[in-house]
Enzyme design. Structure first.
Site, PDB file in Angstrom:
ATOM      1  CG  ASP A   1      15.638 -14.864   7.003  1.00 54.25           C
ATOM      2  OD1 ASP A   1      16.698 -14.657   7.631  1.00 54.25           O
ATOM      3  OD2 ASP A   1      14.552 -14.358   7.335  1.00 54.25           O
TER       4      ASP A   1
ATOM      5  CG  ASN B   1       8.677 -13.627  21.922  1.00 56.23           C
ATOM      6  OD1 ASN B   1       9.166 -13.608  20.794  1.00 56.23           O
ATOM      7  ND2 ASN B   1       8.445 -12.527  22.620  1.00 56.23           N
TER       8      ASN B   1
ATOM      9  CG  ASN C   1      16.824  -4.066   5.984  1.00 53.61           C
ATOM     10  OD1 ASN C   1      17.261  -3.605   4.942  1.00 53.61           O
ATOM     11  ND2 ASN C   1      16.753  -5.374   6.202  1.00 53.61           N
TER      12      ASN C   1
ATOM     13  CB  CYS D   1      25.718  21.930  18.913  1.00 50.74           C
ATOM     14  SG  CYS D   1      24.134  22.262  18.122  1.00 50.74           S
TER      15      CYS D   1
ATOM     16  CB  CYS E   1       8.257   3.036 -10.814  1.00 50.18           C
ATOM     17  SG  CYS E   1       7.094   4.226 -10.127  1.00 50.18           S
TER      18      CYS E   1
END
Length: 631
Positions: free
Chosen positions: A39, A49, A109, A164, A431
């Site tokens: 990590d 929390n 992600n 736009c 794969c």
């Protein structure tokens, strides 16, 4: 048998956040003795929390290392190896993955998920995927050659909005948020040299032969109140009037109303310094708040147009007076109170101009920051399901593998819906190595466009190598010095003018050595593209789409979910939105009263799904957030 498989297993966990904390605890308590954790994040106050291995004193420290120390306190005799690093770092290569019996993902992600999926395929190591968002969650099993890989189900392109619409004809509050965050905030407080549609000049200035002054540049003799009023009048007044001059645009639309500061704040602007308390003290630069300065406290209040105007001007003033050293280098951060206040006020003023209802700071922050609040219980349930599937994988109990979906509302009294996994998709470009097709104008598009917009953004490669037949066109990573200049020059060349020309019918081979992944892309020359629907001027397609279109559940979605169509302004809906149907093609498990057609009613709810609280966005009137999960 199960206990022996558990004791002898070497497990890799990727992610030590909401799911990861619960997973590490559950693995340790289930008898696993050799666990490795990767990590890259450090602990933040907002994690406390739901990530219960962490405490206030741990803020700022490595998640992987603190999680290890916490679990060793009640399971001291097991081996837990933490890595405070990015799973995409070179050290975590295929050989690294081969040492493990199973890999467990708790990521937030799409990019990292795809990377891990490819490493697991190359190393032939089973992968157990997972994700949560609010009360929803899912656990999926991916075993090479036996079940689908993570990328067998194509992920639709990120939700974007046409330029736009954002700049000229917003119809939803989300359009105003994107405009305020990605255009106005970026222009005022980010790189001043960036060009966007906010840079229109007055007709008088434009007709002058002298150098035209940029309204966003603050003159040396211009005090901050004057500057703020100039910006306000330019973006909410003059720009709207300029848009109104194009009668064709408003034939079938409601005409917007220009808003000028003198009309909203006439009394306050008549005073030298308005009625703002300039003496308001702040503890540090990150506690600077326009709301505090103006005595406004409740973030759930919906401000009037006058209040939004005051917040806008005060936030702008505070950025320049209290955080001046940051101006020019800022990017929007949902945890930056002043930035959220500015964007909320700017979006609400623009919304008022276009007849769109305003939103509170609390709601606007959720939209701008892609926030959906995590539920600790869901993380715990998903972690338990991961361990159950992990044990099946270690026992090679293929017939028992299940994709399990955690629902918000019961279906036939069930909150957990298990379904059998897909078989591998024979058309999957990952794969099954099926070639993809790319429509592109080979006479205009450069190699760098292909690298950035397709190879990296769409195919998820980190260190690509691109070949045309036996000719090497580009290579990233550790490249010899004499080749760097050649590759840099190639990037700037049009595809058809490369040393080995890329034209219609060319088959490019794209390889990522780190992922040990190879993909072939068949090039199709196309002259014209729809600027609004296909702003990248490229359309990637190829593998079979299993996703059902919302308007017809039996009809495949258009463009196989792989089109680059969208817009050049990203929407605030999440980066990676995926639709996963647990009932189409997958078989439900043999359980009493198994949900049949009812499962289809949950299709939108089962679209999943990321851990952490930085995901979801909203459509419609947004009285409540319509959750759309990520994959």
């Amino acid at each position: 048998m199960a206990s022996e498989a558990i004791k002898g297993a070497k497990v890799l966990m990727v992610g030590a956040g909401g799911i990861g904390c619960e997973l590490l605890k559950t693995l340790a308590l289930s008898g696993f003795r050799d666990i490795h954790i990767i990590d890259m994040d450090t602990i933040e106050v907002s994690n406390l929390n739901r990530q219960f291995l962490f405490r206030q004193s741990h803020v700022g420290q490595s998640k992987a290392k603190v999680a290890r120390d916490a679990v060793l306190k009640f399971r001291p005799h097991i081996n837990i190896q933490p890595y405070h690093a990015n799973v995409k770092d070179p050290e975590f290569n295929v050989d690294f993955f081969k040492q493990f019996n199973v890999v467990l993902n708790g990521l937030d992600n799409l990019d990292a998920r795809r990377h891990v999926n490819r490493l697991c395929l190359a190393a032939d190591v089973p992968l157990v995927e997972s994700g949560t968002t609010g009360f929803l969650g899912q656990v999926t099993v991916h075993v090479k050659g036996k079940t689908e890989c993570y990328e067998c189900q194509p992920k639709p392109a990120p939700k974007t909005y046409p330029v736009c619409t954002i700049t000229s004809t917003p119809s939803k509050f989300v359009h105003c948020i994107v405009w305020a965050k990605d255009l106005l905030f970026a222009k005022l407080f980010g790189d001043k040299n960036q060009d966007n549609d906010l840079n229109v000049r007055s007709s008088d200035a434009a007709s002058s032969s002298e150098n035209v002054e940029d309204v966003f540049v603050r003159r040396n003799d211009e005090d901050i109140e004057q500057y703020g009023k100039k910006i306000f009048d330019h973006v909410f007044g003059y720009n709207i009037e300029l848009a109104l001059s194009n009668e064709e645009t408003w034939k079938n639309r409601n005409r917007p109303k220009p808003i000028y500061s003198k009309d909203i704040l006439s009394d306050e602007l008549a005073q030298p310094n308005g009625n703002v308390d300039k003496k308001c003290a702040f503890d540090d630069e990150f506690s600077v708040s326009a709301m505090k300065s103006l005595g406004m406290k409740n973030p759930q209040d919906i401000w009037s147009l006058k209040e939004n105007s005051r917040i806008f001007l005060e936030a702008l003033r505070l950025f320049f007076t209290h955080r001046g050293k940051d101006v020019g280098n800022l990017t929007f951060d949902k945890d930056d109170q002043l930035a959220v206040e500015f964007v909320t006020a700017a979006a609400n003023i623009r919304a008022a101009s276009f007849g769109i209802p305003p939103y509170s700071l609390f709601e606007a922050k959720g939209i701008a920051g892609n926030i959906v609040h995590a539920v600790a219980t869901t993380n715990a349930v998903i972690a338990g399901l991961i361990v159950i599937e992990t044990i099946k994988v270690l026992q090679n109990d293929i017939k028992s593998y299940r994709m399990t979906y955690c629902l918000e509302h019961p279906s036939r009294k069930m909150l957990l819906m298990p379904v059998e996994p897909f078989e591998p998709n024979k058309s999957c470009y990952v794969c099954s190595e099926t070639p993809l097709s790319l429509e592109i104008n080979t006479k205009r598009a450069k190699l760098k466009d292909f690298v950035e917009k397709i190879v990296k953004a769409k195919l998820g490669m980190n260190l690509p190598l691109i070949m045309n037949s036996s000719n090497l066109l580009y290579e990233a990573g550790d490249v010899e010095d004499d080749m760097v200049a050649i590759y840099s020059a190639n990037l700037e060349k049009v595809l058809a003018e490369l040393p080995s020309p890329v034209t219609g019918g060319t088959m490019l081979t794209v390889e990522d050595m780190q992922q040990e992944f190879v993909c072939n892309v068949n090039i199709k020359h196309r002259e014209e593209f729809d600027e609004e629907k296909e702003p990248d001027s490229m359309v990637l397609s190829g593998w079979t789409q299993h996703v059902s279109a919302p308007e017809n559940k039996d009809k495949p979605a258009a463009n196989n979910g792989a089109s680059t169509s969208g817009a050049s302004v990203p929407a605030v809906e999440s980066d990676e939105i995926s639709i996963v149907s647990p009932t189409k093609k997958r078989k439900l498990t043999n359980v009493p009263n198994a949900p049949g057609n009812e499962a289809r009613n949950h299709q939108d709810e089962l679209q999943v799904i990321d851990d952490e609280d930085d995901l979801v966005m909203l459509e419609g009137n947004m009285e409540g957030f319509k959750k759309r999960k990520l994959s």
